[in-house]
Design a protein around this motif. Sequence first.
Motif, PDB file in Angstrom:
ATOM      1  N   ILE A 107      16.169  46.948  10.210  1.00 53.85           N
ATOM      2  CA  ILE A 107      15.918  48.331   9.799  1.00 53.85           C
ATOM      3  C   ILE A 107      15.766  49.164  11.067  1.00 53.85           C
ATOM      4  N   TYR A 108      16.576  50.212  11.177  1.00 52.08           N
ATOM      5  CA  TYR A 108      16.550  51.088  12.344  1.00 52.08           C
ATOM      6  C   TYR A 108      15.792  52.379  12.026  1.00 52.08           C
ATOM      7  N   ASN A 109      15.362  53.063  13.095  1.00 51.07           N
ATOM      8  CA  ASN A 109      14.713  54.370  12.949  1.00 51.07           C
ATOM      9  C   ASN A 109      13.607  54.308  11.889  1.00 51.07           C
ATOM     10  N   LEU A 110      12.658  53.417  12.119  1.00 52.79           N
ATOM     11  CA  LEU A 110      11.606  53.160  11.140  1.00 52.79           C
ATOM     12  C   LEU A 110      10.814  54.409  10.783  1.00 52.79           C
ATOM     13  N   ARG A 111      10.478  54.482   9.479  1.00 53.38           N
ATOM     14  CA  ARG A 111       9.635  55.559   8.972  1.00 53.38           C
ATOM     15  C   ARG A 111       8.378  54.937   8.384  1.00 53.38           C
ATOM     16  N   HIS A 112       7.365  55.774   8.191  1.00 50.08           N
ATOM     17  CA  HIS A 112       6.127  55.244   7.613  1.00 50.08           C
ATOM     18  C   HIS A 112       6.351  54.740   6.196  1.00 50.08           C
ATOM     19  N   GLU A 113       7.252  55.383   5.468  1.00 50.97           N
ATOM     20  CA  GLU A 113       7.501  54.962   4.083  1.00 50.97           C
ATOM     21  C   GLU A 113       8.239  53.630   3.988  1.00 50.97           C
ATOM     22  N   ASP A 114       8.692  53.098   5.127  1.00 52.37           N
ATOM     23  CA  ASP A 114       9.335  51.772   5.117  1.00 52.37           C
ATOM     24  C   ASP A 114       8.307  50.641   5.041  1.00 52.37           C
ATOM     25  N   ALA A 115       7.033  50.971   5.191  1.00 51.51           N
ATOM     26  CA  ALA A 115       5.982  49.947   5.158  1.00 51.51           C
ATOM     27  C   ALA A 115       5.756  49.502   3.720  1.00 51.51           C
ATOM     28  N   MET A 116       6.345  48.377   3.348  1.00 52.25           N
ATOM     29  CA  MET A 116       6.251  47.831   1.996  1.00 52.25           C
ATOM     30  C   MET A 116       6.343  46.312   2.054  1.00 52.25           C
ATOM     31  N   THR A 117       6.315  45.687   0.864  1.00 52.40           N
ATOM     32  CA  THR A 117       6.588  44.260   0.747  1.00 52.40           C
ATOM     33  C   THR A 117       8.080  44.092   0.455  1.00 52.40           C
ATOM     34  N   TYR A 118       8.727  43.192   1.195  1.00 56.19           N
ATOM     35  CA  TYR A 118      10.169  42.966   1.067  1.00 56.19           C
ATOM     36  C   TYR A 118      10.421  41.563   0.494  1.00 56.19           C
ATOM     37  N   ARG A 119      11.527  41.454  -0.247  1.00 58.81           N
ATOM     38  CA  ARG A 119      11.905  40.155  -0.819  1.00 58.81           C
ATOM     39  C   ARG A 119      13.358  39.841  -0.485  1.00 58.81           C
ATOM     40  N   CYS A 120      13.553  38.707   0.159  1.00 56.42           N
ATOM     41  CA  CYS A 120      14.896  38.199   0.443  1.00 56.42           C
ATOM     42  C   CYS A 120      15.242  37.211  -0.662  1.00 56.42           C
ATOM     43  N   GLU A 121      16.344  37.453  -1.377  1.00 59.65           N
ATOM     44  CA  GLU A 121      16.644  36.686  -2.596  1.00 59.65           C
ATOM     45  C   GLU A 121      18.096  36.205  -2.596  1.00 59.65           C
ATOM     46  N   THR A 122      18.268  34.918  -2.870  1.00 63.88           N
ATOM     47  CA  THR A 122      19.594  34.335  -3.081  1.00 63.88           C
ATOM     48  C   THR A 122      19.575  33.604  -4.417  1.00 63.88           C
ATOM     49  N   GLU A 123      20.709  32.991  -4.752  1.00 65.36           N
ATOM     50  CA  GLU A 123      20.805  32.278  -6.027  1.00 65.36           C
ATOM     51  C   GLU A 123      19.874  31.067  -6.089  1.00 65.36           C
ATOM     52  N   SER A 124      19.346  30.637  -4.929  1.00 65.43           N
ATOM     53  CA  SER A 124      18.531  29.418  -4.911  1.00 65.43           C
ATOM     54  C   SER A 124      17.049  29.667  -4.673  1.00 65.43           C
ATOM     55  N   GLY A 125      16.656  30.933  -4.481  1.00 63.75           N
ATOM     56  CA  GLY A 125      15.247  31.188  -4.263  1.00 63.75           C
ATOM     57  C   GLY A 125      14.982  32.547  -3.649  1.00 63.75           C
ATOM     58  N   MET A 126      13.720  32.765  -3.262  1.00 60.29           N
ATOM     59  CA  MET A 126      13.318  34.058  -2.684  1.00 60.29           C
ATOM     60  C   MET A 126      12.150  33.859  -1.726  1.00 60.29           C
ATOM     61  N   GLU A 127      12.078  34.717  -0.714  1.00 57.89           N
ATOM     62  CA  GLU A 127      10.999  34.712   0.249  1.00 57.89           C
ATOM     63  C   GLU A 127      10.467  36.138   0.406  1.00 57.89           C
ATOM     64  N   TYR A 128       9.152  36.254   0.724  1.00 60.41           N
ATOM     65  CA  TYR A 128       8.494  37.562   0.789  1.00 60.41           C
ATOM     66  C   TYR A 128       8.018  37.867   2.212  1.00 60.41           C
ATOM     67  N   LEU A 129       8.106  39.150   2.566  1.00 54.88           N
ATOM     68  CA  LEU A 129       7.634  39.629   3.869  1.00 54.88           C
ATOM     69  C   LEU A 129       6.890  40.938   3.675  1.00 54.88           C
ATOM     70  N   GLU A 130       5.870  41.153   4.482  1.00 52.62           N
ATOM     71  CA  GLU A 130       5.088  42.389   4.410  1.00 52.62           C
ATOM     72  C   GLU A 130       5.240  43.149   5.725  1.00 52.62           C
ATOM     73  N   LEU A 131       5.847  44.346   5.635  1.00 52.84           N
ATOM     74  CA  LEU A 131       6.134  45.143   6.834  1.00 52.84           C
ATOM     75  C   LEU A 131       5.065  46.211   7.043  1.00 52.84           C
ATOM     76  N   THR A 132       4.506  46.239   8.258  1.00 55.65           N
ATOM     77  CA  THR A 132       3.578  47.291   8.674  1.00 55.65           C
ATOM     78  C   THR A 132       4.259  48.147   9.733  1.00 55.65           C
ATOM     79  N   VAL A 133       4.196  49.468   9.581  1.00 55.12           N
ATOM     80  CA  VAL A 133       4.794  50.392  10.547  1.00 55.12           C
ATOM     81  C   VAL A 133       3.662  51.090  11.297  1.00 55.12           C
ATOM     82  N   LYS A 134       3.565  50.808  12.586  1.00 56.23           N
ATOM     83  CA  LYS A 134       2.509  51.392  13.412  1.00 56.23           C
ATOM     84  C   LYS A 134       2.971  52.678  14.080  1.00 56.23           C
TER      85      LYS A 134
END
Length: 344
Positions: A107-134
């Motif tokens: 993600i380029y040119n980060l904004r404060h509203e980009d601070a969320m929980t993200y999910r990477c998902e494929t046909e075999s599963g999903m993983e979660y990430l929590e982004l903080t924008v300082k």
Amino acid sequence: MRNIYRVWLLLCLCRFTLGCELEDISSFGPLKVTGYYGGSVVLPCNCQDLQSKPRNLTWLRSAGYFNEVPPVYKINEGDKEPEIQKDCEGRVARVDDGSSGNLALVIYNLRHEDAMTYRCETESGMEYLELTVKDCDLASSGERLEISKVSGESVLLPCWCAEKKAKPQTLRWKDPNGRLIRSESQQSGRFAHRVEMFNDNTIWNVSLLLSDLTVDDEGEYTCEINGKDNKVVYSLTITDCTLSGQDEVVEVEAQPGSSILLPCACTTLEAKPQNFRWTPPNNREIHWHYRGRAELFHQTAAPGNLSLLLSKLTPEDEGVYRCEAGEGKSKVFVLTVRESLEQP
């Protein structure tokens, strides 16, 4: 040889059947990722086998639940171009390192509203990430610092983000009159050609350099980042040129053909008078009337050395010489040029 071929074929079939098995990064909660406003960040997500390729890849984000949220980035097998969320267009992309199993999102040119929980998902599963924008927090926020300089010098007023990856949302430098100080290319008036800002080269360093200081530059300078509560104030004091032996009248005598030094200097040799001139007898022009016979030292030696050296003296050089370093600051020399009365 035939058995080796069968094993290889079996492995290929297994890989094709299983597809991309995601590497576990969030079994104990979302993976914590930190980015900085205005910068870029990589959200990691990989297949366990970096040579495998998922049939479908979707990146989602949400501040709450993931039900019916539009994808940030989505691409299915056979698609030529990914589907990208409208407010992320031009700001997100896959990491291109040649590995089909690297599913990381940039993600380029980060904004404060980009601070969320993200999910990477494929046909075999999903993983979660929590982004903080300082944001940029000033290293000396809330401080009031005093700096003393002499006229003619330069001063650096430091102002920078505590985190070197941070970029200020807004930046304002204010002069002692509360007016905005702009970069040299935009500056006119009293600061013209005397201002340099550093934020064009380093996003976190927003320091200010003032050159060729005068007493008129005294006062408080404020560096303000992202609002009034995130600021540092500098109280700048300028010492001007005060002449050594000011208001004195000095009588000097020399012979024709000789040289004489008329000493005139600021008490602080580093000080540069805002206005300076020598006034010879009859208001003659130094560089014209004394062409090739007069030498000044303020440009080649210390700026506060205002002395005048006169060479090849003649009787016409007699008279009153005044060294002036601003209003009300002068030193007077009365020069007499004559043959010595002493006998050899």
